[in-house]
Design a protein around this motif. Sequence first.
Motif, PDB file in Angstrom:
ATOM      1  N   GLY A 180       7.651 -11.820  19.514  1.00  2.36           N
ATOM      2  CA  GLY A 180       7.619 -12.803  20.457  1.00  2.36           C
ATOM      3  C   GLY A 180       6.517 -14.196  20.179  1.00  2.36           C
ATOM      4  O   GLY A 180       5.639 -13.752  19.483  1.00  2.36           O
ATOM      5  N   PRO A 181       7.054 -15.105  20.547  1.00  4.49           N
ATOM      6  CA  PRO A 181       5.952 -16.432  19.959  1.00  4.49           C
ATOM      7  C   PRO A 181       4.634 -16.183  20.731  1.00  4.49           C
ATOM      8  O   PRO A 181       4.612 -15.647  22.097  1.00  4.49           O
ATOM      9  CB  PRO A 181       6.579 -17.609  20.868  1.00  4.49           C
ATOM     10  N   GLU A 224       2.595 -13.667  20.224  1.00  2.00           N
ATOM     11  CA  GLU A 224       2.341 -12.230  20.151  1.00  2.00           C
ATOM     12  C   GLU A 224       1.546 -12.001  18.792  1.00  2.00           C
ATOM     13  O   GLU A 224       1.841 -12.828  17.671  1.00  2.00           O
ATOM     14  CB  GLU A 224       3.467 -11.376  20.042  1.00  2.00           C
ATOM     15  N   ARG A 265      -1.547 -14.541  14.968  1.00  2.00           N
ATOM     16  CA  ARG A 265      -0.372 -14.653  16.233  1.00  2.00           C
ATOM     17  C   ARG A 265       0.700 -15.302  15.555  1.00  2.00           C
ATOM     18  O   ARG A 265       0.687 -16.236  14.447  1.00  2.00           O
ATOM     19  CB  ARG A 265      -1.323 -15.769  17.155  1.00  2.00           C
ATOM     20  N   HIS A 266       1.677 -15.105  15.923  1.00  2.00           N
ATOM     21  CA  HIS A 266       2.945 -15.339  15.643  1.00  2.00           C
ATOM     22  C   HIS A 266       3.197 -16.756  16.281  1.00  2.00           C
ATOM     23  O   HIS A 266       3.315 -16.772  17.521  1.00  2.00           O
ATOM     24  CB  HIS A 266       4.369 -14.461  15.959  1.00  2.00           C
ATOM     25  N   ASP A 267       3.654 -17.770  15.436  1.00  2.00           N
ATOM     26  CA  ASP A 267       3.884 -19.009  15.964  1.00  2.00           C
ATOM     27  C   ASP A 267       5.264 -19.563  16.589  1.00  2.00           C
ATOM     28  O   ASP A 267       5.602 -20.564  16.821  1.00  2.00           O
ATOM     29  CB  ASP A 267       3.308 -20.160  14.932  1.00  2.00           C
ATOM     30  N   GLY A 268       6.047 -18.512  16.587  1.00  2.00           N
ATOM     31  CA  GLY A 268       7.490 -18.587  16.736  1.00  2.00           C
ATOM     32  C   GLY A 268       8.496 -18.984  15.822  1.00  2.00           C
ATOM     33  O   GLY A 268       9.672 -19.082  15.965  1.00  2.00           O
ATOM     34  N   THR A 301       4.436 -15.441   9.202  1.00  2.00           N
ATOM     35  CA  THR A 301       3.465 -14.718   9.859  1.00  2.00           C
ATOM     36  C   THR A 301       3.030 -13.619   8.944  1.00  2.00           C
ATOM     37  O   THR A 301       1.829 -13.293   9.034  1.00  2.00           O
ATOM     38  CB  THR A 301       4.218 -14.574  11.193  1.00  2.00           C
TER      39      THR A 301
END
Length: 129
Positions: free
Chosen positions: A4-5, A7, A50-53, A59
């Motif tokens: 998820g964004p 995460e 961190r995943h930016d969405g 990522t």
Amino acid sequence: MNLGPGELLVGRAWRWDREQIATDIDVDRRVKLADGEVDPDPAISVFAVRHDGGEIGDTLDRLRSSVKAVRNAKWLAVVTEGELEAKGFKLELSEPPPDHHDLILGRPAGEATIVSLETVFGTRERVRL
């Protein structure tokens, strides 16, 4: 992979060996004691971004870059922050180097903990660095 964004995507340079993990836990503890920490929690070294969405592949590329900058490995085991938390593990930012985290294992960090950790990191294919 369900990421998820916001995460963290977590990676550990792949050389999975229970004895090596136990050694890494011991080395981490001795380094922290030498740095003046009192009774540090058992931990191992990981990297996380961190995943930016956007695209998960982007990522993953950022994670690969962070690991390759300081580790000489051919493979990377990846998991999500949520997968680690679901097993009771916790991440703490521990820079430098950039994106370095301590993966807090809980107490006691014995054989059962290492097997649980191995299960989480072994749920998907390794990725080439």
